[in-house]
Motif scaffolding. Structure first.
Motif, PDB file in Angstrom:
ATOM      1  N   ALA A 163      28.797  22.080  13.593  1.00 21.55           N
ATOM      2  CA  ALA A 163      29.958  21.226  13.311  1.00 21.55           C
ATOM      3  C   ALA A 163      31.009  21.308  14.410  1.00 21.55           C
ATOM      4  N   VAL A 164      31.137  22.466  15.039  1.00 22.38           N
ATOM      5  CA  VAL A 164      32.214  22.687  15.996  1.00 22.38           C
ATOM      6  C   VAL A 164      31.859  22.183  17.395  1.00 22.38           C
ATOM      7  N   ASP A 165      30.599  22.301  17.788  1.00 24.99           N
ATOM      8  CA  ASP A 165      30.209  22.023  19.166  1.00 24.99           C
ATOM      9  C   ASP A 165      30.549  20.607  19.639  1.00 24.99           C
ATOM     10  N   PRO A 166      30.362  19.547  18.843  1.00 25.63           N
ATOM     11  CA  PRO A 166      30.737  18.208  19.327  1.00 25.63           C
ATOM     12  C   PRO A 166      32.212  18.089  19.693  1.00 25.63           C
ATOM     13  N   VAL A 167      33.076  18.768  18.936  1.00 29.86           N
ATOM     14  CA  VAL A 167      34.514  18.710  19.226  1.00 29.86           C
ATOM     15  C   VAL A 167      34.832  19.498  20.492  1.00 29.86           C
ATOM     16  N   VAL A 168      34.260  20.685  20.618  1.00 33.25           N
ATOM     17  CA  VAL A 168      34.488  21.494  21.817  1.00 33.25           C
ATOM     18  C   VAL A 168      33.958  20.769  23.049  1.00 33.25           C
ATOM     19  N   GLU A 169      32.838  20.080  22.909  1.00 33.61           N
ATOM     20  CA  GLU A 169      32.275  19.310  24.019  1.00 33.61           C
ATOM     21  C   GLU A 169      33.250  18.240  24.489  1.00 33.61           C
ATOM     22  N   GLU A 170      33.908  17.583  23.565  1.00 34.33           N
ATOM     23  CA  GLU A 170      34.874  16.533  23.908  1.00 34.33           C
ATOM     24  C   GLU A 170      36.097  17.104  24.615  1.00 34.33           C
ATOM     25  N   GLU A 171      36.469  18.342  24.280  1.00 29.39           N
ATOM     26  CA  GLU A 171      37.663  18.958  24.848  1.00 29.39           C
ATOM     27  C   GLU A 171      37.371  19.776  26.100  1.00 29.39           C
ATOM     28  N   SER A 172      36.121  19.904  26.485  1.00 26.14           N
ATOM     29  CA  SER A 172      35.758  20.770  27.612  1.00 26.14           C
ATOM     30  C   SER A 172      36.115  20.146  28.943  1.00 26.14           C
ATOM     31  N   ASP A 173      36.295  20.996  29.942  1.00 26.36           N
ATOM     32  CA  ASP A 173      36.543  20.524  31.305  1.00 26.36           C
ATOM     33  C   ASP A 173      35.330  19.754  31.814  1.00 26.36           C
ATOM     34  N   GLN A 174      35.585  18.756  32.624  1.00 27.54           N
ATOM     35  CA  GLN A 174      34.488  17.927  33.120  1.00 27.54           C
ATOM     36  C   GLN A 174      33.526  18.704  33.997  1.00 27.54           C
ATOM     37  N   ASN A 175      34.055  19.661  34.767  1.00 35.02           N
ATOM     38  CA  ASN A 175      33.207  20.418  35.677  1.00 35.02           C
ATOM     39  C   ASN A 175      32.949  21.832  35.172  1.00 35.02           C
ATOM     40  N   SER A 176      32.772  21.940  33.863  1.00 36.26           N
ATOM     41  CA  SER A 176      32.319  23.176  33.235  1.00 36.26           C
ATOM     42  C   SER A 176      30.853  22.986  32.847  1.00 36.26           C
ATOM     43  N   TYR A 177      29.984  23.894  33.286  1.00 34.49           N
ATOM     44  CA  TYR A 177      28.542  23.675  33.134  1.00 34.49           C
ATOM     45  C   TYR A 177      27.840  24.743  32.303  1.00 34.49           C
ATOM     46  N   GLY A 178      28.505  25.806  31.948  1.00 38.55           N
ATOM     47  CA  GLY A 178      27.856  26.888  31.220  1.00 38.55           C
ATOM     48  C   GLY A 178      27.978  26.746  29.713  1.00 38.55           C
ATOM     49  N   PHE A 179      26.942  27.110  28.964  1.00 43.68           N
ATOM     50  CA  PHE A 179      26.930  27.092  27.502  1.00 43.68           C
ATOM     51  C   PHE A 179      27.179  25.686  26.941  1.00 43.68           C
ATOM     52  N   ARG A 180      26.665  24.680  27.615  1.00 40.32           N
ATOM     53  CA  ARG A 180      26.815  23.311  27.133  1.00 40.32           C
ATOM     54  C   ARG A 180      25.460  22.610  27.186  1.00 40.32           C
ATOM     55  N   ASN A 181      25.209  21.776  26.187  1.00 42.57           N
ATOM     56  CA  ASN A 181      23.922  21.085  26.107  1.00 42.57           C
ATOM     57  C   ASN A 181      23.710  20.152  27.298  1.00 42.57           C
ATOM     58  N   PHE A 182      22.478  20.115  27.783  1.00 42.94           N
ATOM     59  CA  PHE A 182      22.039  19.216  28.858  1.00 42.94           C
ATOM     60  C   PHE A 182      22.696  19.516  30.200  1.00 42.94           C
ATOM     61  N   ARG A 183      23.344  20.690  30.332  1.00 46.01           N
ATOM     62  CA  ARG A 183      23.914  21.103  31.613  1.00 46.01           C
ATOM     63  C   ARG A 183      23.307  22.435  32.010  1.00 46.01           C
ATOM     64  N   SER A 184      23.231  22.668  33.306  1.00 54.07           N
ATOM     65  CA  SER A 184      22.555  23.876  33.778  1.00 54.07           C
ATOM     66  C   SER A 184      23.254  24.402  35.023  1.00 54.07           C
ATOM     67  N   ALA A 185      22.794  25.585  35.467  1.00 50.19           N
ATOM     68  CA  ALA A 185      23.320  26.163  36.702  1.00 50.19           C
ATOM     69  C   ALA A 185      22.995  25.272  37.898  1.00 50.19           C
ATOM     70  N   HIS A 186      21.862  24.574  37.853  1.00 48.40           N
ATOM     71  CA  HIS A 186      21.509  23.659  38.948  1.00 48.40           C
ATOM     72  C   HIS A 186      22.540  22.544  39.080  1.00 48.40           C
ATOM     73  N   ASP A 187      23.073  22.060  37.960  1.00 55.49           N
ATOM     74  CA  ASP A 187      24.109  21.020  38.017  1.00 55.49           C
ATOM     75  C   ASP A 187      25.373  21.553  38.678  1.00 55.49           C
ATOM     76  N   ALA A 188      25.722  22.810  38.383  1.00 53.02           N
ATOM     77  CA  ALA A 188      26.906  23.414  38.992  1.00 53.02           C
ATOM     78  C   ALA A 188      26.704  23.605  40.490  1.00 53.02           C
ATOM     79  N   VAL A 189      25.509  24.036  40.894  1.00 54.92           N
ATOM     80  CA  VAL A 189      25.205  24.212  42.318  1.00 54.92           C
ATOM     81  C   VAL A 189      25.260  22.871  43.041  1.00 54.92           C
ATOM     82  N   THR A 190      24.734  21.827  42.406  1.00 51.28           N
ATOM     83  CA  THR A 190      24.777  20.493  43.008  1.00 51.28           C
ATOM     84  C   THR A 190      26.209  20.016  43.186  1.00 51.28           C
TER      85      THR A 190
END
Length: 453
Positions: free
Chosen positions: A31-58
């Motif tokens: 229940a909480v994750d969709p709201v936190v996802e909306e409030e997260s920084d755009q260039n935060s890549y850790g502990f988020r669905n469909f994002r990875s360390a490779h995206d941060a490196v890119t």
């Protein structure tokens, strides 16, 4: 319990909640994750669905590979982030309506060696909801960094990229980072009970290099042998290189040596080396020029294997060894294999992986976000080996048992409808892709039934 940090004498506490608490946290997280996802920084890549360390490196590579890119970087490390997050901040800012339940998780205490102690700060690293709580505490870090320079007349080129509690921040000059960005980030962290680790936080020039997520980013002189003879209109005197850290390469070779020291049979040795080689190469294949490095690791492994087999058969000729232990793998003439058929993973055949830049501000829990990430997943299907991709396409990229997508994050295995020990072959008609749990259930049932009459 205390677990050692890789390559260090220091240990970190791993707190594991009880089973019933882990189940409850997983339910609340849905229940909480969709709201936190909306409030997260755009260039935060850790502990988020469909994002990875490779995206941060890119992202970091994209910021630093141009002629006008900033040359100064704040390589930051937060001291004991999970262990020191302020409970009051989490209680006020976490979007969980049932604050009583959240408080019980945070204040549950620690049982170590049969001795109980209270928890006054932090969240256990082994908790299901702890990574999300970490993101709640650190969301806003990017805004704090960009807002620190105010409305200056010059272009400060401040950009922050974060993966979990690890982040780097770029700027046009060293003074901007020292006098504006770093103090602003220190004040931001102070309000959450956190602080920088002074021994691990430094301001570096891109020509000297810095480390992030296991990679070393550095600008080096143009090397025609490595970068190509033609510049293709590029007037930059240097080029950005992204390589695995030296300690990561040394760590891989150390693990390989340890496997050889176990003196396992060749078949078991190959089966223990393959996951290690495959996992390491898959992560670091996003480097700028991985072929030279992977070739050197492959040569190192070749010499270890050759030495091992020569000691096992000291009186045999080279031609006999080649006939018994060398096999062709993916078009390569020289690759080791055991007499039982296990083939050593050919790390030299791994090619560079280009990760497309992630579109920012897209929430995967919305209809638009779902379509975007599905398309991005489809675009990355080409990363699969051709034979595996053919099997996936035949079954529309869905598990034939549960009907769910093969790209939902669960491990996928290829299942022989008629097992090989019963005469089944490697044909498309006889192979289907299954999630690991689905495969386990089918394999168990098939072993109970036996071959068809």
């Amino acid at each position: 319990m205390w677990i050692p940090k890789p390559g260090k004498l220091e240990k970190r506490p791993l707190g594991i909640p009880t089973v019933i608490d882990r189940a409850a946290q997983a339910a609340y997280l849905l229940a909480v994750d969709p709201v936190v996802e909306e409030e997260s920084d755009q260039n935060s890549y850790g502990f988020r669905n469909f994002r990875s360390a490779h995206d941060a490196v890119t992202r970091v590579r994209t910021l630093l590979d141009k002629r006008t890119s900033p040359e100064w970087v704040l390589d930051a490390d937060i001291s004991k982030c999970f262990d020191r997050i302020d409970h009051n901040f989490l209680m006020e800012n976490t979007t969980i309506c049932d604050k009583t339940m959240l408080e019980q998780w945070l204040k549950s205490g620690i049982m170590e060696g049969g001795v109980y102690s209270d928890t006054t700060m932090g969240t256990p690293q082994g908790g299901v909801i702890s990574p999300t709580l970490c993101n709640v505490a650190l969301n806003g870090l990017e805004k704090a960094a960009k807002g620190s320079t105010g409305r200056s007349k010059y272009n400060p080129r401040v950009n922050l990229t974060r993966y979990a509690d690890d982040f780097v921040c770029t700027a046009a000059t060293r003074e901007i980072l020292e006098t504006e960005v770093k103090p602003a980030l220190e004040n931001f962290l102070m309000g959450r009970g956190l602080e920088f680790s002074e021994g691990k936080t430094r301001i570096a020039n891109i020509h000297d290099g810095f480390d992030f997520l296991g990679f070393t980013f550095k600008r080096e002189k143009w090397n025609p042998k490595l970068n190509g003879k033609t510049r293709r209109g590029n007037t930059q005197p240097t080029t950005l290189t992204v390589k695995p850290e030296r300690k990561k390469i040394q760590g891989l070779k150390k693990k390989i040596r340890l496997e050889f020291q176990k003196k396992l049979p060749l078949d078991r040795l190959i089966k223990s080396l393959n996951p290690l080689l495959r996992g390491w190469s898959e992560y670091f294949r996003v480097s700028t020029h991985p072929r030279k490095l992977l070739t050197s690791i492959g040569n190192f492994l070749w010499m270890k294997m050759w030495s091992r087999i020569r000691r096992t058969h000291p009186r045999r000729r080279v031609s006999w060894i080649v006939e018994k232990y060398v096999a062709r793998v993916r078009g390569w003439k020289w690759s080791f294999a055991s007499m039982k058929g296990s083939k050593l993973f050919n790390i030299k055949a791994v090619t560079r992986l280009n990760i497309p830049f992630l579109k920012l501000g897209v929430n995967p829990y919305t209809e638009e976000g779902r379509r975007y990430y599905e398309k991005r997943r489809d675009d990355r299907k080409r990363i699969l080996p051709p034979s595996t991709l053919a099997v996936y396409n035949r079954h529309n990229h869905t598990c034939t048992i549960c009907g769910e997508s093969l790209h939902n994050g669960e491990p996928v295995e290829l299942h022989h409808i008629v097992p090989r020990r019963w005469g089944g072959g490697w044909t498309l008609d006889n192979i289907q892709p299954l999630h690991k749990t689905c495969h386990a259930s089918v394999t168990y049932k098939g072993s109970q039934q036996g071959p068809a009459e």
